[in-house]
Structure formats: structure tokens, C-alpha cells
Design an enzyme around this catalytic site. Structure first.
Site, short mmCIF file in Angstrom:
data_model
loop_
_atom_site.label_atom_id
_atom_site.label_comp_id
_atom_site.label_asym_id
_atom_site.label_seq_id
_atom_site.Cartn_x
_atom_site.Cartn_y
_atom_site.Cartn_z
N THR A 52 1.63 -4.26 4.28
CA THR A 52 1.44 -4.56 5.71
C THR A 52 0.96 -6.00 5.94
OG1 THR A 52 -0.85 -3.76 5.66
CG2 THR A 52 0.85 -2.17 6.29
N ASP A 53 0.29 -6.58 4.91
CA ASP A 53 -0.45 -7.82 5.18
C ASP A 53 0.43 -9.02 5.54
OD1 ASP A 53 -2.92 -6.66 4.96
OD2 ASP A 53 -3.19 -7.14 2.84
N SER A 71 1.28 -7.55 -0.93
CA SER A 71 1.98 -8.57 -0.13
C SER A 71 1.13 -9.77 0.22
CB SER A 71 2.61 -7.95 1.12
OG SER A 71 1.69 -7.81 2.16
N THR A 97 0.82 -1.21 0.00
CA THR A 97 0.00 0.00 0.00
C THR A 97 0.86 1.26 0.00
OG1 THR A 97 -1.87 -1.08 1.05
CG2 THR A 97 -1.69 1.27 1.40
C1 SIN Z 1 -0.25 -5.24 1.00
O1 SIN Z 1 -0.03 -5.88 2.03
O2 SIN Z 1 0.53 -5.25 0.03
C2 SIN Z 1 -1.50 -4.44 0.85
C3 SIN Z 1 -2.01 -3.92 2.12
C4 SIN Z 1 -1.08 -2.96 2.81
O3 SIN Z 1 0.07 -2.75 2.46
O4 SIN Z 1 -1.59 -2.34 3.78
#
Ligand code: SIN
Length: 319
Positions: A98-99, A65, A16
Site C-alpha cells: 500500500t505504501d 513497497s 502486506t
Molecule cells: C508495503 O507497502 O509493501 C508494506 C505496507 C503495506 O502493504 O500495507
């Protein structure tokens, strides 16, 4: 405090933090992994200056991710090892979604020889948001790399510094989405200063990456799945996985490592058939406390997803 002549390399993997939305202010309808890492860095006022003009960008991947896979992990570990071995490099920042950030952090902690800082950072809001959190997180990540004595694999987000072992995403929307649970954060980044309340994390010896490089690094990695114990549990899913060739199973158990009896019977059959089975707790905090005579080993405090990484690496080294 930049040591003259020392670079900070920022490796981009997507997420993100590199996400864009057609409508400014859309915090959920965006597409992750769109903006190149060099462009992300260039958009943060004061970032190059903070790094003494020695910031370098390298795009290793460009993924959401949730789709992180062995190939990206392999490439990322090799690029990290390459840069960490360079005496001109002070440390690394990795931009990541973050995931699955906590999984990549644990993977890197386990495979890299880390006597320098490796800081993963991310964002909960895309680059096009009205108030993106990525720019501040990048500044904070660089501040951690520059902090005197910084070593080990860490995550930096929302002003907090977390160790790879404990960091966990606990909220799907809030900007403050990460915790280290019972362990607490290593510290905070406040106006560019790192206030540490625990020691820097101790890194590995790097033996794992050595073993992977020499052996199975380019081969297919072992198949390790996570299964969940829940009310109404059954064994059929595990039996099917075993028939399909799964090599390792992590079970996210209820409470202190307990498993629905139907699922447990299937897991014991799987273990008997040569599949490695590990118990972790599905509780967000705490860890399984082992008892004498446990039929299935526990994850030694690792969460289910990190236990999967540990089992994967164990199997890789055993190959
Ligand atoms: C991801 O994990 O690539 C998408 C969600 C995020 O980064 O918050």
C-alpha cells in the site's frame, strides 16, 4: 462476466497482502512480501471460479513497497506491456504494497498503452491476520477486470475503485486507507458487482514506454528528489543535492505553492543551474493554482510523489 478463453494475469510484487507474521493477529509486527502470488490466489475461495478458471499468476518482484525502485518498475512495465499485447488477456491485476501503490499506479498509467484494465490491489493486514483484507480485495480486483468496458490503470481496496491519477494512501493503519480526495472514487465493488459513478479512466497512448524502450530503459534513470517546504526551512539541503548531481526536484509546498524564502532561493539557484524544479502542494487535497509570472512551474494537480514520477519520465524521454 468472463469472455471465454480470456485470461486474467495476476502479477505479484509483494507488500502486506503477501506479508506474514509469526503470531496470528499481529497487524503491525509482520514482514511484508513473503507469500508467493500463486499461493495467495490459491488461498482465496471462489477466485479461480470468478475468473472462469483463467487466472494466471506471475511473480515479478517480492518487495516491501517502501523499497520500490526503478528496476522493479522497469520489469513490471515490461511484463504488463507483454501481457496487454496478448489478445488472450482480458486484463491484469497487480498485487502491491500500500505504501507506494499510488506511485506505481501513476507510473503505469503514464507508460502503458491501456485499452484493457490494469488493477492494482493490496492489503492493510498481512495474510496471517485474524481478518486479512487481501482476499476480498483480490476478488474485487478481478471483478473490476471483468466489468464490461473496464479500461485504464486503477486501484481497488476496501470495496472502492480509484483512478491512478487521484488515488492516495491517507491512513497508516486503517483497512480503509485510500481516497481519491476531491475527485472521489470511480465507484464501488459490492458483492462482486461494480457500481461505477464516473467513467473508466482514459489511458495513455503508450508513447512513453516506447520512448523508454528505445532509449534509456536499461540505463540509470534520472535522479529526482522530493523536498519539503516547512517552518524553519533552509537552502543548504538543496544546494547539497545540486552539488551531488540531482537532475530534478519536486518541492512539496505550503498551501497554494508557496515556499520558505530560504528554500525558494536555493531552488531558484538549482533551476538556474539546469535542474528541473516543480512545485506541488503538501496539502492532502486540492492543487496549486498557478499565477502569471510564477518563477517555478507547478505540478498540474499531481501530488508531490506523483509529480516526481512525471518529472522522472519527462527527463527520461529527454535523455
Ligand atoms: C508495503 O507497502 O509493501 C508494506 C505496507 C503495506 O502493504 O500495507
Amino acid at each position: 462476466m468472463q469472455v471465454s478463453g480470456q485470461k486474467i494475469v495476476v502479477l505479484g510484487t509483494g507488500g502486506t497482502i503477501a506479508g506474514t507474521s509469526a503470531q496470528a493477529g499481529d497487524n503491525i509486527g509482520y514482514t511484508a512480501a513473503q507469500v508467493g502470488v500463486a499461493q495467495l490466489l490459491a488461498a482465496v475461495p471462489g477466485l479461480q471460479a470468478l475468473a472462469g478458471g483463467m487466472l494466471e499468476a506471475e511473480q515479478v518482484a517480492q518487495v516491501d513497497s517502501k523499497d520500490m525502485d526503478d528496476g522493479v518498475w522497469r520489469a513490471l512495465a515490461l511484463r504488463c506491456a507483454h501481457h496487454l499485447a496478448d489478445p488472450d488477456v482480458r486484463g491484469l491485476v497487480i498485487t502491491h504494497g500500500t505504501d507506494t501503490l499510488e506511485e506505481t499506479a501513476w507510473f503505469l498509467h503514464e507508460v502503458l498503452d491501456v485499452s484493457k484494465p490494469v488493477v492494482l490491489t493490496c492489503a492493510m493486514r498481512p495474510a496471517t491476520a485474524l481478518t486479512p483484507d487481501g482476499p476480498q480485495n483480490l476478488l474485487d480486483a478481478v471483478a473490476v477486470v471483468l466489468a464490461p468496458g473496464a479500461t485504464g490503470v486503477m486501484a481497488v481496496a476496501a470495496g472502492e475503485v480509484h483512478a491512478a491519477r487521484y488515488v492516495q494512501k491517507v491512513h497508516p493503519y486503517r483497512v480503509h486507507a485510500f481516497t481519491s480526495g476531491d475527485a472521489g472514487p470511480l465507484g464501488w465493488v459490492e458483492e462482486g458487482h461494480v457500481r461505477l459513478v464516473q467513467n473508466w479512466p482514459v489511458g495513455q497512448t503508450g508513447q512513453a514506454l516506447g520512448a523508454i524502450k528505445e532509449g534509456a530503459f536499461s540505463a540509470d534513470w534520472p535522479w529526482v528528489e522530493v523536498v519539503l517546504s516547512h517552518a524553519g526551512g533552509q537552502g543548504r539541503g538543496v544546494d547539497a543535492l545540486v552539488r551531488a548531481g540531482v537532475q530534478g526536484l519536486v518541492v512539496a509546498c505550503t498551501g497554494n505553492g508557496t515556499i520558505h524564502q530560504a528554500l525558494e532561493a536555493a531552488l531558484l539557484r538549482a533551476q538556474e543551474a539546469g535542474v528541473r524544479v516543480v512545485r506541488a502542494t503538501r496539502c492532502a487535497e486540492g492543487q496549486v493554482l498557478p499565477k502569471p509570472g510564477d518563477a517555478l512551474p507547478d505540478s498540474q494537480g499531481l501530488s508531490p510523489v506523483k509529480a516526481r514520477v512525471a518529472l522522472l519520465l519527462d527527463l527520461l524521454q529527454a535523455d
